[in-house]
Write an enzyme that holds these catalytic residues in place. Structure first.
Site, short mmCIF file in Angstrom:
data_model
loop_
_atom_site.label_atom_id
_atom_site.label_comp_id
_atom_site.label_asym_id
_atom_site.label_seq_id
_atom_site.Cartn_x
_atom_site.Cartn_y
_atom_site.Cartn_z
CB SER A 270 70.98 139.21 33.44
OG SER A 270 69.90 138.94 34.03
CG ASP A 384 71.81 133.44 38.82
OD1 ASP A 384 71.10 134.13 39.56
OD2 ASP A 384 72.32 133.89 37.68
CG HIS A 416 72.45 137.35 38.11
ND1 HIS A 416 72.09 136.35 37.23
CD2 HIS A 416 72.13 138.49 37.73
CE1 HIS A 416 71.29 136.99 36.30
NE2 HIS A 416 71.44 138.39 36.37
#
Length: 456
Positions: A270, A384, A416
């Protein structure tokens, strides 16, 4: 980026109120003796919120507080919390604290995904003058017990990053090595070394899984978890939040016995994936970069898109919610024009300082990745909703189509965290126990093992 975006809608709903908001690094609280009468008033205020008696709760406030949270805003905030963060499991008794020299009464609200601190300011006359929701200030958890199997063993370490000690765990395959190795770099928000969210520990899964494939892994508590006081209330950038500590971890890993110093990789998730190209640019000796759910869009645009998705998912489509989302869009536009605006003329998105946004405004992860020489592995979950195939992964594909230096893989039905997603995907997925898919771990391991030795 999980903890930012899971609370982004709540942030939007209270932006501009001046009395209730969420921040990535809230002002640090110190223990203090609570005035018994004020503590009872704070408990009564929170009791009324839990009972849905919002008008009575507002009546306890000073005029400025009542005005700021009138018109259904208080109801919207309180009732949105469990929709976005999962069911609330506990509410602690209030405790006395001091924040910025001012006494507050704090109760910790434990939701399925995260814990929040509800900070209530009660004046000597019993009126409530302040109410804030911030990520819970918790003591750093005890380090996980080292794991030893016939495939790998774990050792507790401390990473020194400019005088800040970051507790860490090294997972080392059984044998003599020297082993290829990886440093795991977290998403945004305060994270422990396992990147724990709800019952899930994706970094622990990666460390153990990669070690079983003969790859050493170093993971550490993020600075916002281990030493939040070093950032709270200060100007800082993503370098202080992420990059500097990742570089310190890479250097520490290279120096460990049993590690091949020319085959140390960075695996970012991320925000950590978005910043991996900057980390690689700062240390060209890094052997390669693995980007898990890597944002390519600007952060302020991502926050607005995710907030709109979450608002629709939670059914918060009333006038107050739409007005709050419009305010979030206004803050997005302010961030985009920040270099041309005077300091302090408007609230900034997520409560982050001006220095942070100016730093990100000058950074393009895709352009940086094209400029550096390290090989790249870019992985994306097709389900995601935070970093999406159609908004982010497509930009990575377009930039590296036909480039032998990069490999890009998309996984059906994964979210995610690279775990199975719900239908539709949402924050509730993170409250379900899961583990990183074996296929993802195997793909990372094969790519690292096949990567050439030595500096790119």
């Amino acid at each position: 980026m999980k903890r930012w975006v899971v609370i982004a809608l709540v942030l939007a709903l209270v932006a501009g109120a001046g009395y209730a908001w969420m921040r990535l690094v809230p002002p640090t609280a110190s223990p203090a003796t609570a005035d018994p009468q004020q503590a009872r008033r704070a408990e009564a205020f929170l009791d009324l919120l839990d009972q849905g008696r919002y008008d009575e709760a507002l009546a306890m406030g000073q005029p400025a507080l009542r005005e700021a949270l009138a018109g259904g805003k208080l109801r919207e905030v309180w009732e949105t919390l469990p929709k976005q963060l999962g069911e609330r499991r506990t509410r602690s008794p209030v405790r006395g604290e001091t924040v910025g020299g001012r006494p507050v009464l704090t109760s910790t609200l434990q939701f399925a995904l995260v814990a929040l601190d509800a900070r209530v300011v009660v004046e000597p006359d019993g009126q409530v003058s302040g109410f804030r929701l911030v990520p819970a200030q918790q003591a750093v958890a005890a380090p996980p017990e080292p794991v030893a199997t016939d495939r790998y063993a774990e050792t507790a370490l401390t990473i020194d990053s400019a005088g800040i000690g970051l507790p860490a765990t090294l997972t080392l395959p059984t044998g003599t090595g020297p082993w290829p190795a990886a440093v795991l770099v977290h998403g945004s928000g305060p994270h422990d070394r396992d990147e724990t969210i709800g019952p899930n520990k994706p970094f622990r899964d990666l460390a153990h899984g990669l070690a079983e494939h003969g790859i050493a892994v170093l993971r550490y508590d993020k600075r916002t978890q281990a030493a939040p006081q070093t950032l709270a209330g200060n100007d800082f950038t993503v370098d202080q939040e992420v990059v500097d500590d990742a570089l310190a971890a890479v250097a520490a890993l290279r120096a460990r016995p049993g590690i091949d110093p020319d085959r140390v990789f960075v695996v970012g998730h991320s925000l950590g994936a978005m910043l991996a190209p900057r980390i690689g640019e700062r240390d060209p000796r890094i052997a390669g970069l693995v980007l898990l759910a890597a944002p390519a869009m600007r952060l302020e645009d991502t926050v607005v898109r995710q907030s709109r998705y979450l608002a629709g998912l939670a059914g918060t489509s009333g006038a107050d919610a739409q007005a709050a989302l419009a305010e979030l869009e206004r803050q997005r536009d302010t961030v985009k024009q920040l270099a041309d605006r005077p300091a302090g003329d408007a609230p900034l998105m997520l409560g982050l300082p001006r220095s942070y946004w100016l730093d990100l405004n000058a950074y393009d992860p895709v352009a940086t990745a094209r400029r550096i020489r390290q090989p790249l592995l870019v992985l994306q979950g097709a389900a995601d909703y935070q970093v999406t195939p159609v908004d982010d992964f497509v930009l990575w594909r377009n930039a590296f189509d036909g480039d032998a230096r990069a490999r890009l893989v998309e996984y059906p039905r994964l979210n995610h965290l690279f775990m199975p997603a719900g239908d539709p995907p949402g924050p509730a997925d993170y409250a379900k126990p899961g583990r990183v898919e074996d296929e993802v771990i195997a793909d990372i391991a094969r790519w690292i093992v096949a990567a050439p030795s030595g500096s790119p």
